[in-house]
Write a protein that holds these residues in place. Structure first.
Motif, short mmCIF file in Angstrom:
data_model
loop_
_atom_site.label_atom_id
_atom_site.label_comp_id
_atom_site.label_asym_id
_atom_site.label_seq_id
_atom_site.Cartn_x
_atom_site.Cartn_y
_atom_site.Cartn_z
N THR A 130 -60.57 56.54 -31.00
CA THR A 130 -61.12 55.82 -32.44
C THR A 130 -59.80 55.69 -33.22
O THR A 130 -60.06 54.71 -34.21
N GLY A 131 -59.11 56.47 -33.27
CA GLY A 131 -57.74 56.33 -34.07
C GLY A 131 -58.05 57.05 -35.25
O GLY A 131 -57.33 56.65 -36.16
N GLU A 132 -59.01 57.78 -35.44
CA GLU A 132 -59.43 58.50 -36.74
C GLU A 132 -59.57 59.97 -36.47
O GLU A 132 -59.62 60.43 -35.41
N ARG B 248 -52.14 57.91 -37.96
CA ARG B 248 -51.99 56.97 -38.83
C ARG B 248 -52.68 57.43 -40.13
O ARG B 248 -52.85 56.92 -41.25
N ASN B 249 -53.48 58.58 -39.96
CA ASN B 249 -54.15 59.11 -41.36
C ASN B 249 -53.15 59.59 -42.44
O ASN B 249 -52.50 60.67 -42.16
N GLY C 160 -63.13 59.10 -42.16
CA GLY C 160 -61.89 58.26 -42.67
C GLY C 160 -62.06 57.54 -43.78
O GLY C 160 -63.29 57.69 -44.30
N PRO C 161 -61.27 56.83 -44.59
CA PRO C 161 -61.65 56.13 -45.74
C PRO C 161 -62.49 55.13 -45.46
O PRO C 161 -62.57 54.38 -44.16
N THR D 255 -62.36 51.88 -46.19
CA THR D 255 -61.84 50.81 -45.83
C THR D 255 -61.85 50.74 -44.19
O THR D 255 -61.76 49.43 -43.80
N ARG D 256 -61.53 51.79 -43.66
CA ARG D 256 -61.42 51.74 -42.32
C ARG D 256 -62.84 52.11 -41.29
O ARG D 256 -63.17 51.75 -40.60
N MET D 257 -63.71 53.03 -42.07
CA MET D 257 -64.90 53.66 -41.56
C MET D 257 -66.09 52.42 -41.86
O MET D 257 -67.01 52.92 -42.54
N THR D 258 -66.02 51.11 -41.26
CA THR D 258 -66.77 50.22 -41.42
C THR D 258 -68.15 50.72 -40.80
O THR D 258 -68.09 51.61 -39.82
N ALA E 28 -67.25 50.57 -36.99
CA ALA E 28 -66.32 51.59 -36.70
C ALA E 28 -67.15 52.78 -36.36
O ALA E 28 -66.76 53.44 -35.40
#
Length: 255
Positions: free
Chosen positions: A103-105, A127-128, A226-227, A229-232, A235
């Protein structure tokens, strides 16, 4: 002692041990404080048996009796809980690492401990860069978290109602669900779709999706946060499968 009497003794000992743990679990389910009469009602055990067992638990430090005659969970359980929590986080880490990779989160594992959610472990995504509320060891109320919702969606409604009455459901952000009726609706949605979502209810700017670990012995959930902006929505939908896989792996580890 004959073989038959020895076997009978072991059976009685196992039964007593099981009853003692049942009393502690019923105390925890009731918020950590209870009376002998409430224990008798919830367990079906005779009052005399409960009195004897509670005196033993008090003597051992696993329970306390207050001036009001109510019983509370004892301080020795804190040490046991701390050690057990570290073990759960260690067993869960490989599965959580896989979720981060997919997931990258950031991924968390949390437990419902009495009336609070406690975060047991976390694997941060590289990236967090934002600091969120989910530090390991932090305790929060469950109604404003995805992990809390995921766990409570599997609990009996009466138990959920009692917990919410005790905690009061404080409004942490403008998005926090503030009534038992609205929360019951939210839990129904979580049960139907198999995961729960925190829509900036604990912390503004943060969304979270959580799945309960399918084990009857512990109330655990894993989550991705996550924020916004990323946790759509996409996502969040993409995180559900990895979380479910991780939850199954963790349940298998716990036996």
């Amino acid at each position: 002692m004959t073989e038959s009497s020895s076997t009978a003794g072991r059976g009685a000992g196992v039964q007593s041990l099981g009853r003692a743990f049942a009393l502690l679990e019923h105390m925890a389910a009731g918020g950590g404080t209870t009376t002998v009469s409430r224990l008798a009602e919830s367990t079906g055990l005779p009052l005399g048996t409960i009195h004897r067992m509670m005196r033993t638990l008090v003597d051992l430090g696993y329970a306390r009796q207050e001036a009001s005659k109510e019983y509370t969970l004892g301080p020795k359980l804190i040490r046991l809980g701390d050690v057990a929590s570290r073990s759960v986080a260690r067993w869960a880490r490989p599965a959580m690492v896989q979720v981060v990779a997919r997931t990258g989160e950031s991924v968390n594992i949390a437990a419902l401990d009495s009336d609070q959610i406690v975060y047991l472990g976390q694997v941060m995504a590289s990236r967090n860069s934002m600091r969120m509320f989910t530090e390991v060891g932090r305790r929060v109320l469950p109604h404003s978290t995805a992990v809390g919702k995921a766990i409570m969606a599997t609990m009996p409604p009466a138990e959920v109602e009692a917990l919410l009455e005790r905690t009061g459901m404080p409004q942490l952000t403008e998005f926090t669900i503030g009534t038992p009726q609205a929360f019951a609706t939210e839990l129904g949605i979580a049960r139907e779709r198999g995961y729960a979502v925190d829509e900036q209810e604990q912390e503004l700017g943060v969304r979270c999706v959580a799945v309960k670990v399918p084990t009857e012995t512990q109330r655990l959930a894993v989550s991705v946060s996550g924020p916004v902006t990323r946790m759509t929505d996409d996502a969040i939908a993409a995180a559900v499968g990895p979380l479910q896989d991780a939850a199954m792996r963790i349940a298998a580890e716990l036996g």
